[in-house]
Scaffold this active site. Structure first.
Site, PDB file in Angstrom:
ATOM      1  N   ARG A   1       0.777  -1.503   0.052  1.00  0.00           N
ATOM      2  CA  ARG A   1       0.036   0.046   0.054  1.00  0.00           C
ATOM      3  C   ARG A   1       0.596   1.240   0.127  1.00  0.00           C
ATOM      4  NH1 ARG A   1      -5.208  -1.369   2.010  1.00  0.00           N
ATOM      5  NH2 ARG A   1      -6.081  -2.434   0.309  1.00  0.00           N
TER       6      ARG A   1
ATOM      7  N   ARG B   1     -14.240   6.447  -0.685  1.00  0.00           N
ATOM      8  CA  ARG B   1     -13.365   5.045  -0.721  1.00  0.00           C
ATOM      9  C   ARG B   1     -12.742   5.147  -2.157  1.00  0.00           C
ATOM     10  NH1 ARG B   1     -17.426   0.696  -0.048  1.00  0.00           N
ATOM     11  NH2 ARG B   1     -15.886  -0.886  -0.611  1.00  0.00           N
TER      12      ARG B   1
END
Ligand code: IMP
Ligand code: MG
Length: 369
Positions: free
Chosen positions: A268, A325
């Site tokens: 990530r 999101r």
């Protein structure tokens, strides 16, 4: 598959194929050296098996000698070539046949031939069982070549990795990322990442490693790492990268037979991408590609709202939450996109359409890696 020291090797060239090529070689050598009384010089250690097979098949009288001249450490050539040792025979005026197990860059053979030429033999022929044309950088002609191979590291039939593997009668190649497909799969929420991962994993015999699943598994089974991870989560802290990487490393080890991995949910951050790189390097592998499914925001919102009607997931029900999101996803992945673009490993794939259609777009990327 076999393991030598820390590395894994897979079958590559059978003993039968090697023997056939040696048969063909000896026909030529016997033909060329009819009536001569050559001195065969095997280059130790690697050529002992090859030398035996060649010499056994020589028709006339010959003499045999062995010399040493090693230039290798581990799996990488060290440019530096050592001295020639062990030649006691007077070779002036003689026909010499040098027997090598493998000619790679040609450094060894070049120095060897130079040293032999100083001794004024009548003629020097070179025979090698294996030859790597892509790696060879020298002008010297190799008279007899058994089998040409791509630039790979092999063991067996006399060749070793750090002392081991010489006794194998078949030849094995280093299991490297050449035959591994390691994908980092990305896609915004609703892009169909999970669906595609399922299809790709079966199609390419990959192991799907979803970080979320790995966490849940370790925590549920209260493994050492799971318990450690939970202690951070319970305090509301992020699990440190080292812990996550250790879990992934175990997952990779558990599946050493897989043709590769689909990493999902990791990395990530750039630091994690770097950590993944180190992890895979330790397994003699690397990330083959970051594949990102690209889907228009409005399509994503519609898909997720649709899913929310049946999934019962709260985060799929609220349009603002969904939009947020998606925004977070792009913010997060922008850095990674840049990271993998620098390595020429980023592939964006159109994620709009039917499932098989998208799979075929992804397959096109994977097949070309
Ligand atoms: P060169 O000097 O680069 O041509 O390397 C020649 C020597 O390196 C050989 O005699 C071997 O000892 C070693 N070598 C080169 N390639 C391999 C390989 O794939 N496996 C094992 N040893 C190798
Ligand atoms: Mg050698």
């Amino acid at each position: 598959m076999i393991q030598l020291h820390d590395l894994q090797f897979t079958p590559y060239i059978s003993e039968e194929k090697i023997m056939n090529s040696i048969e063909e070689l000896t026909v030529k050598i016997n033909d060329d050296l009819k009536g001569e009384k050559p001195l065969f010089i095997g280059v130790l250690n690697g050529s002992f098996m090859f030398a035996t097979e060649i010499i056994k098949r020589f028709d006339g009288d010959c003499e045999v000698s062995f010399i040493k001249m090693s230039s290798y450490e581990g799996t990488a050539t060290t440019e530096e070539v050592k001295e020639l040792i062990g030649l006691k025979e007077d070779i002036a005026g003689r026909t010499v046949v040098v027997l090598e197990d493998i000619v790679d860059t040609g450094n060894t053979i070049e120095v060897l031939i130079e040293k032999l030429q100083e001794k004024k033999c009548k003629e020097i022929k070179i025979a090698t069982l294996f030859y790597k044309p892509e790696a060879y950088k020298k002008e010297i002609k190799i008279d007899y070549i058994g089998i040409s191979i791509p630039n790979r590291f092999i063991v067996g039939f006399g060749l070793d990795y750090d002392g081991l593997g010489r006794n194998l009668t078949d030849v094995y190649q280093l299991k490297s990322d050449n035959n591994m497909t390691n994908l980092v799969l990305f896609g915004p929420p609703g892009a169909g990442k999970g669906t595609q991962a399922e299809v790709l994993k079966d199609k390419y015999n990959l192991k799907h490693i979803s970080t979320g699943d790995v966490f849940r598994y370790n925590i549920k089974n209260a493994t050492e790492l799971g318990t450690l991870a939970k202690s951070y989560i319970d305090k509301g802290q992020l699990v440190p990268d080292e812990v996550t990487i250790k879990m992934l490393s175990e997952e990779v080890d558990k599946n050493s037979e897989a043709k590769g991995f689909i990493f999902d949910g990791f990395p990530r951050t750039e630091a994690q991408a770097q950590a993944l790189k180190v992890l895979l390097e330790s397994k003699k592998a690397s990330v083959s590609a970051m594949v990102a499914l690209e889907v228009d925001d409005e399509v994503l919102v519609q898909r997720l709202l649709e899913r929310g009607k049946t999934s019962g997931r709260a985060d799929d029900a609220d349009e603002n939450v969904i939009r947020n999101r998606i925004k977070v996803y792009y913010k997060e992945t922008a850095i990674l996109k840049e990271y993998y673009e620098k390595e020429d490993k980023y592939f964006g794939v159109d994620g709009f359409g039917e499932v098989p259609e998208i799979t075929s777009r992804l397959s096109k990327v994977i097949d070309n890696l």
